[in-house]
Design an enzyme around this catalytic site. Structure first.
Site, PDB file in Angstrom:
ATOM      1  CE  LYS A   1      -1.884  -1.481   3.801  1.00 62.48           C
ATOM      2  NZ  LYS A   1      -1.306  -2.830   3.838  1.00 62.48           N
TER       3      LYS A   1
ATOM      4  N   GLY B   1       3.181  -0.815   8.800  1.00 60.95           N
ATOM      5  CA  GLY B   1       4.571  -0.624   8.387  1.00 60.95           C
ATOM      6  C   GLY B   1       4.560  -0.535   6.880  1.00 60.95           C
ATOM      7  CG  HIS B   2       2.279   1.642   5.006  1.00 61.51           C
ATOM      8  ND1 HIS B   2       1.244   2.515   4.899  1.00 61.51           N
ATOM      9  CD2 HIS B   2       1.752   0.521   5.544  1.00 61.51           C
ATOM     10  CE1 HIS B   2       0.139   1.957   5.347  1.00 61.51           C
ATOM     11  NE2 HIS B   2       0.425   0.739   5.760  1.00 61.51           N
TER      12      HIS B   2
ATOM     13  CD  GLN C   1      -3.554  -1.926  10.309  1.00 56.02           C
ATOM     14  OE1 GLN C   1      -4.488  -1.158  10.344  1.00 56.02           O
ATOM     15  NE2 GLN C   1      -2.321  -1.555  10.597  1.00 56.02           N
TER      16      GLN C   1
HETATM   17  P1  GDP Z   1       2.245  -2.157   3.037  1.00 60.12           P
HETATM   18  O1  GDP Z   1       2.195  -2.368   4.507  1.00 60.12           O
HETATM   19  O2  GDP Z   1       1.026  -2.629   2.329  1.00 60.12           O
HETATM   20  O3  GDP Z   1       2.629  -0.763   2.646  1.00 60.12           O
HETATM   21  O4  GDP Z   1       3.420  -3.115   2.511  1.00 60.12           O
HETATM   22  P2  GDP Z   1       4.880  -3.291   3.178  1.00 60.12           P
HETATM   23  O5  GDP Z   1       5.667  -2.068   2.900  1.00 60.12           O
HETATM   24  O6  GDP Z   1       4.762  -3.746   4.589  1.00 60.12           O
HETATM   25  O7  GDP Z   1       5.409  -4.539   2.377  1.00 60.12           O
HETATM   26  C1  GDP Z   1       5.533  -4.513   0.983  1.00 60.12           C
HETATM   27  C2  GDP Z   1       7.007  -4.693   0.615  1.00 60.12           C
HETATM   28  O8  GDP Z   1       7.119  -5.008  -0.757  1.00 60.12           O
HETATM   29  C3  GDP Z   1       7.846  -3.441   0.798  1.00 60.12           C
HETATM   30  O9  GDP Z   1       9.132  -3.820   1.173  1.00 60.12           O
HETATM   31  C4  GDP Z   1       7.848  -2.792  -0.580  1.00 60.12           C
HETATM   32  O10 GDP Z   1       9.007  -2.006  -0.823  1.00 60.12           O
HETATM   33  C5  GDP Z   1       7.858  -4.012  -1.442  1.00 60.12           C
HETATM   34  N1  GDP Z   1       7.152  -3.864  -2.734  1.00 60.12           N
HETATM   35  C6  GDP Z   1       6.031  -3.163  -3.027  1.00 60.12           C
HETATM   36  N2  GDP Z   1       5.657  -3.397  -4.301  1.00 60.12           N
HETATM   37  C7  GDP Z   1       6.568  -4.250  -4.822  1.00 60.12           C
HETATM   38  C8  GDP Z   1       6.711  -4.899  -6.091  1.00 60.12           C
HETATM   39  O11 GDP Z   1       5.910  -4.742  -7.003  1.00 60.12           O
HETATM   40  N3  GDP Z   1       7.789  -5.761  -6.231  1.00 60.12           N
HETATM   41  C9  GDP Z   1       8.678  -5.981  -5.221  1.00 60.12           C
HETATM   42  N4  GDP Z   1       9.689  -6.827  -5.448  1.00 60.12           N
HETATM   43  N5  GDP Z   1       8.573  -5.390  -4.030  1.00 60.12           N
HETATM   44  C10 GDP Z   1       7.516  -4.549  -3.826  1.00 60.12           C
HETATM   45  P1  IMO Z   2       0.264  -2.806   7.230  1.00 56.86           P
HETATM   46  O1  IMO Z   2      -0.448  -1.486   7.201  1.00 56.86           O
HETATM   47  C1  IMO Z   2       0.228  -6.982   8.511  1.00 56.86           C
HETATM   48  C2  IMO Z   2      -1.684  -7.838  12.349  1.00 56.86           C
HETATM   49  C3  IMO Z   2      -0.829  -8.268  13.505  1.00 56.86           C
HETATM   50  C4  IMO Z   2      -1.796  -9.180  14.238  1.00 56.86           C
HETATM   51  C5  IMO Z   2      -3.131  -8.445  14.059  1.00 56.86           C
HETATM   52  C6  IMO Z   2      -3.533  -7.589  15.241  1.00 56.86           C
HETATM   53  O2  IMO Z   2       1.739  -2.710   7.224  1.00 56.86           O
HETATM   54  O3  IMO Z   2      -0.298  -3.713   6.179  1.00 56.86           O
HETATM   55  P2  IMO Z   2      -2.696  -5.229  16.138  1.00 56.86           P
HETATM   56  O4  IMO Z   2      -1.353  -4.801  16.627  1.00 56.86           O
HETATM   57  O5  IMO Z   2      -3.204  -4.450  14.979  1.00 56.86           O
HETATM   58  O6  IMO Z   2      -3.712  -5.333  17.232  1.00 56.86           O
HETATM   59  O7  IMO Z   2      -2.453  -6.754  15.632  1.00 56.86           O
HETATM   60  O8  IMO Z   2      -2.981  -7.636  12.905  1.00 56.86           O
HETATM   61  N1  IMO Z   2      -1.288  -6.547  11.725  1.00 56.86           N
HETATM   62  C7  IMO Z   2      -0.716  -6.454  10.524  1.00 56.86           C
HETATM   63  N2  IMO Z   2      -0.302  -7.419   9.668  1.00 56.86           N
HETATM   64  N3  IMO Z   2       0.348  -5.673   8.180  1.00 56.86           N
HETATM   65  C8  IMO Z   2      -0.077  -4.700   9.020  1.00 56.86           C
HETATM   66  O9  IMO Z   2      -0.090  -3.398   8.677  1.00 56.86           O
HETATM   67  C9  IMO Z   2      -0.597  -5.070  10.269  1.00 56.86           C
HETATM   68  N4  IMO Z   2      -1.088  -4.387  11.332  1.00 56.86           N
HETATM   69  C10 IMO Z   2      -1.515  -5.303  12.203  1.00 56.86           C
HETATM   70  O10 IMO Z   2       0.308  -8.973  13.048  1.00 56.86           O
HETATM   71  O11 IMO Z   2      -1.902 -10.419  13.574  1.00 56.86           O
HETATM   72 MG    MG Z   3       3.241  -3.326   6.036  1.00 55.34          MG
END
Ligand code: GDP
Ligand code: IMO
Ligand code: MG
Length: 428
Positions: free
Chosen positions: A16, A40-41, A223
């Site tokens: 996201k 965590g984005h 999430q």
């Molecule tokens: P979010 O929580 O939905 O924002 O996703 P996260 O940042 O936690 O996890 C997604 C991970 O995949 C991050 O490390 C991004 O940099 C990476 N990512 C996002 N889009 C792509 C993609 O199209 N290809 C690859 N290889 N990595 C990606």
């Molecule tokens: P982003 O935005 C993945 C999960 C936790 C746990 C459950 C409840 O990066 O996609 P909480 O601390 O919210 O009460 O935990 O939700 N969880 C996530 N899993 N990505 C997240 O955020 C999450 N935020 C919470 O691991 O299972």
């Molecule tokens: Mg994340």
């Protein structure tokens, strides 16, 4: 095309942050509407990598105003440290707006989150330990502390005392912990008040005016759909509504204002924490997805559980969010498999089921029914158009689109901003 919602279609971590950042340069506001620093984005801009937890990913786009809506729960210490971390890296954060109605995560919420999980033992949810559940519980119980309370010491004191009344009984008598001093909490919170004051605003009013003026507003979910308190795999969920309706309640914008709802969909599936996961892999394929995809939590550093793509979940996300588009991410991670299994339905107690079962028991018993799709071995990270993708990758995307119920309008082929294939513009 003034208002778009961008949300996770699976269990979070779909990408996201990257998708929001990509659109950040073309939108006027990016609004977080729920969750908190459990998110965590990761956003990669050139050779710079940013990990955002509480702040909207639009904060990295200079023209865009980042907004933390009323539906978000805010840990003030995290807010300030995230802001100063970005400032040190030269990011201007001065435009941030913070709803006065957002609830505050205090030290007793994080304590209770951790203690409760420990008490649950093997029935634990596997939360991020950031105090999210206890803060939303207080909000619903009407004993929460809001950002605006920081500016009335007497009310703040009364509210903290009221909130701690029952909690201290729990902490001392049930959990065998020391009681928390109300005055200490009040002092800590007051210490943040001045530092935050400049950001506090009537964000609902500002956002509605912006929409009336045809500004482009992007609502960024934390999430994902399956972690939604109402529509997710309860009780293994978070305590808010990441689904599309959450954008309305969490930002104070009516549903008639939303034009487009984009589901961010990983080309395979991951999950962090406990709970059912039908396509989870425990073999070398799961390990390969984890390693190649870098599937390790940005917030807690936990390994993410990995599995094949689940079309039943994607269809469900289309349904409960009214998705207009998908943004398919991490297609590049699947390069190199000869055949890629895709879950097209479940088998539950001997019966084939096409839709996500509403019964928790059935979902726990769901076994994936796989269809094998041919893989590809060519590097796709440089692909700029759909036609640049190998035929089998194109067919994989088309098959997912067919099964998932909404058009795939963009494809991620790498973590960087420019590693994206745009098929239909999100902003037209
Ligand atoms: P979010 O929580 O939905 O924002 O996703 P996260 O940042 O936690 O996890 C997604 C991970 O995949 C991050 O490390 C991004 O940099 C990476 N990512 C996002 N889009 C792509 C993609 O199209 N290809 C690859 N290889 N990595 C990606
Ligand atoms: P982003 O935005 C993945 C999960 C936790 C746990 C459950 C409840 O990066 O996609 P909480 O601390 O919210 O009460 O935990 O939700 N969880 C996530 N899993 N990505 C997240 O955020 C999450 N935020 C919470 O691991 O299972
Ligand atoms: Mg994340």
């Amino acid at each position: 095309m003034p208002a778009l919602v961008l949300l996770g279609a699976q269990w979070g971590d779909e990408g996201k942050g990257k998708a929001t950042d990509l659109l950040g340069g073309s939108v006027d506001y990016v609004v977080r509407y729920q969750g908190g620093n459990n998110a965590g984005h990761t956003v990669v801009v050139g050779d710079q990598k940013y990990a955002l937890h509480l702040l909207p990913s639009g904060i990295l786009s200079p023209g865009c105003t980042p907004v933390i809506g009323n539906g978000v729960v805010v840990d003030p210490a995290v807010l300030l440290s995230e802001l100063s971390g970005l400032n040190e890296r030269g990011v201007d954060t001065s435009k941030l707006l913070l709803s006065g109605n957002a609830h505050l995560i205090t030290s007793y919420h994080t304590t209770l989150d951790k203690v409760t999980e420990r008490f649950l033992g093997k029935r634990k949810i596997g939360t991020t330990g950031r105090g999210i559940g206890p803060t939303y519980a207080d909000k619903i119980n009407r004993v929460g502390i809001r950002v605006q309370d920081l500016y009335d010491e007497s009310i703040l004191t009364q509210k903290v005392e009221a909130a701690l009344d029952v909690k201290n009984q729990l902490l001392t008598k049930l959990y065998n912990r020391r009681a928390i001093e109300a005055q200490q909490v009040v002092e800590e919170l007051l210490g943040y008040a001045d530092q935050i004051k400049g950001y506090v605003a009537d964000t609902t009013l500002i956002l509605n005016k912006a929409l009336d003026d045809d500004k482009v507003v992007l609502f960024e979910g934390g999430q994902g759909t399956l972690l939604d308190i109402d529509h997710g795999t309860y009780p293994f969920v978070t305590s808010s509504n990441p689904t599309a309706g959450g954008a309305c309640t969490g930002a104070g914008v009516g549903p008639t204002k939303i034009n487009r709802v984009i589901g961010i969909l990983k080309a395979y599936t991951t999950r962090v924490g406990a709970g059912p996961f039908p396509t989870e892999l425990f073999d070398k394929d799961g390990e390969a997805l984890r390693t190649i995809g870098g599937e390790r939590g940005v917030t807690t550093g936990r390994d993410r559980r990995c599995g094949w793509f689940d079309a039943v979940i994607a269809r469900y996300a289309t349904r409960v969010n009214g998705l207009t588009d998908f943004f398919l991410t991490k297609l590049d991670v699947l390069t190199g498999w000869e055949q890629i299994p895709v879950c097209v339905a479940y088998e539950i107690d001997g019966k084939r089921v096409e839709e996500l079962p509403y019964s928790q028991t059935d979902f726990h018993h769901a076994k994936p029914v796989y269809e094998m799709l041919p893989g590809w071995s060519e590097d796709i990270t440089k692909a700029k158009t759909f036609a640049d993708l190998p035929k089998n990758a194109q067919a994989y995307v088309k098959a997912l689109e067919e099964m998932s119920g909404a058009p795939i309008s963009a494809i991620g082929v790498g973590p960087g901003r420019d590693e994206t294939i745009e098929i239909n513009s999100f902003l037209s």
